[in-house]
Design a protein around this motif. Structure first.
Motif, PDB file in Angstrom:
ATOM      1  N   LYS A 107      33.864 108.856  38.647  1.00 35.05           N
ATOM      2  CA  LYS A 107      33.822 110.253  38.190  1.00 35.05           C
ATOM      3  C   LYS A 107      35.046 110.569  37.343  1.00 35.05           C
ATOM      4  O   LYS A 107      34.952 111.246  36.309  1.00 35.05           O
ATOM      5  CB  LYS A 107      33.747 111.184  39.417  1.00 35.05           C
ATOM      6  CG  LYS A 107      33.808 112.649  39.110  1.00 35.05           C
ATOM      7  CD  LYS A 107      32.505 113.139  38.526  1.00 35.05           C
ATOM      8  CE  LYS A 107      32.525 114.666  38.499  1.00 35.05           C
ATOM      9  NZ  LYS A 107      32.063 115.194  37.246  1.00 35.05           N
ATOM     10  N   TRP A 110      34.586 109.066  33.982  1.00 39.44           N
ATOM     11  CA  TRP A 110      33.617 109.846  33.202  1.00 39.44           C
ATOM     12  C   TRP A 110      34.244 111.145  32.698  1.00 39.44           C
ATOM     13  O   TRP A 110      34.089 111.528  31.540  1.00 39.44           O
ATOM     14  CB  TRP A 110      32.382 110.121  34.055  1.00 39.44           C
ATOM     15  CG  TRP A 110      31.304 110.898  33.356  1.00 39.44           C
ATOM     16  CD1 TRP A 110      30.891 110.765  32.073  1.00 39.44           C
ATOM     17  CD2 TRP A 110      30.515 111.940  33.918  1.00 39.44           C
ATOM     18  NE1 TRP A 110      29.882 111.640  31.800  1.00 39.44           N
ATOM     19  CE2 TRP A 110      29.618 112.381  32.926  1.00 39.44           C
ATOM     20  CE3 TRP A 110      30.442 112.542  35.173  1.00 39.44           C
ATOM     21  CZ2 TRP A 110      28.700 113.400  33.143  1.00 39.44           C
ATOM     22  CZ3 TRP A 110      29.513 113.530  35.373  1.00 39.44           C
ATOM     23  CH2 TRP A 110      28.659 113.956  34.362  1.00 39.44           C
ATOM     24  N   TYR A 120      28.355 106.032  34.369  1.00 42.75           N
ATOM     25  CA  TYR A 120      28.783 106.665  35.618  1.00 42.75           C
ATOM     26  C   TYR A 120      27.675 106.595  36.652  1.00 42.75           C
ATOM     27  O   TYR A 120      27.916 106.253  37.820  1.00 42.75           O
ATOM     28  CB  TYR A 120      29.198 108.117  35.377  1.00 42.75           C
ATOM     29  CG  TYR A 120      29.308 108.930  36.633  1.00 42.75           C
ATOM     30  CD1 TYR A 120      30.327 108.742  37.537  1.00 42.75           C
ATOM     31  CD2 TYR A 120      28.340 109.903  36.953  1.00 42.75           C
ATOM     32  CE1 TYR A 120      30.415 109.473  38.717  1.00 42.75           C
ATOM     33  CE2 TYR A 120      28.404 110.640  38.114  1.00 42.75           C
ATOM     34  CZ  TYR A 120      29.454 110.416  38.986  1.00 42.75           C
ATOM     35  OH  TYR A 120      29.545 111.142  40.143  1.00 42.75           O
TER      36      TYR A 120
END
Length: 129
Positions: A107, A110, A120
């Motif tokens: 995360k 991303w 992701y």
């Protein structure tokens, strides 16, 4: 017919003798391993126990089990707990990050724009698999 009956009793006597001998060997090995596992007992007393185990094995084993039996269980339990802790630490070390940590790292990548949303999602699916 008595010949067969005698043979049956010989087989039973031999079976019981072997059983008790093997049981005694288990007790003897347990006593010796407990002697070496006990760090509070001095080397002199360990040597005395071993000498008595060599010359008066059955009586010494029984006396050892009666006098030090509770401590044997505690030392064995401590050894098992130590082994379990070491195994768990090794597994944690080898396993690396948890799935939640892997997803959090993906995360962050991303969010920073290093990977695309599809990458992701792939990393997230891999972590959850």
């Amino acid at each position: 017919m008595t010949n067969h009956l005698l043979t049956l009793w010989d087989i039973l006597a031999t079976t019981f003798s072997i059983f008790f001998f093997v049981a005694y060997l288990f007790i003897l090995f347990q006593v010796v391993s407990d002697l070496f596992r006990d760090h509070e007992l001095s080397g002199l007393f360990k040597a005395v126990w071993i000498i008595f185990l060599l010359f008066i094995p059955l009586l010494t084993s029984l006396v050892y089990l009666i006098t030090r039996g509770k401590g044997m269980a505690e030392r064995h339990r401590a050894q098992v707990q130590k082994s379990v802790s070491a195994t768990n630490a090794y597994i944690r070390e080898v396993a690396g990050k948890s799935p939640a940590d892997q997803i959090a790292d993906a995360k962050k990548l991303w969010d920073d724009g290093v990977i695309t949303e599809s990458e992701y999602l792939q990393l997230k699916a891999k972590a959850l698999a």
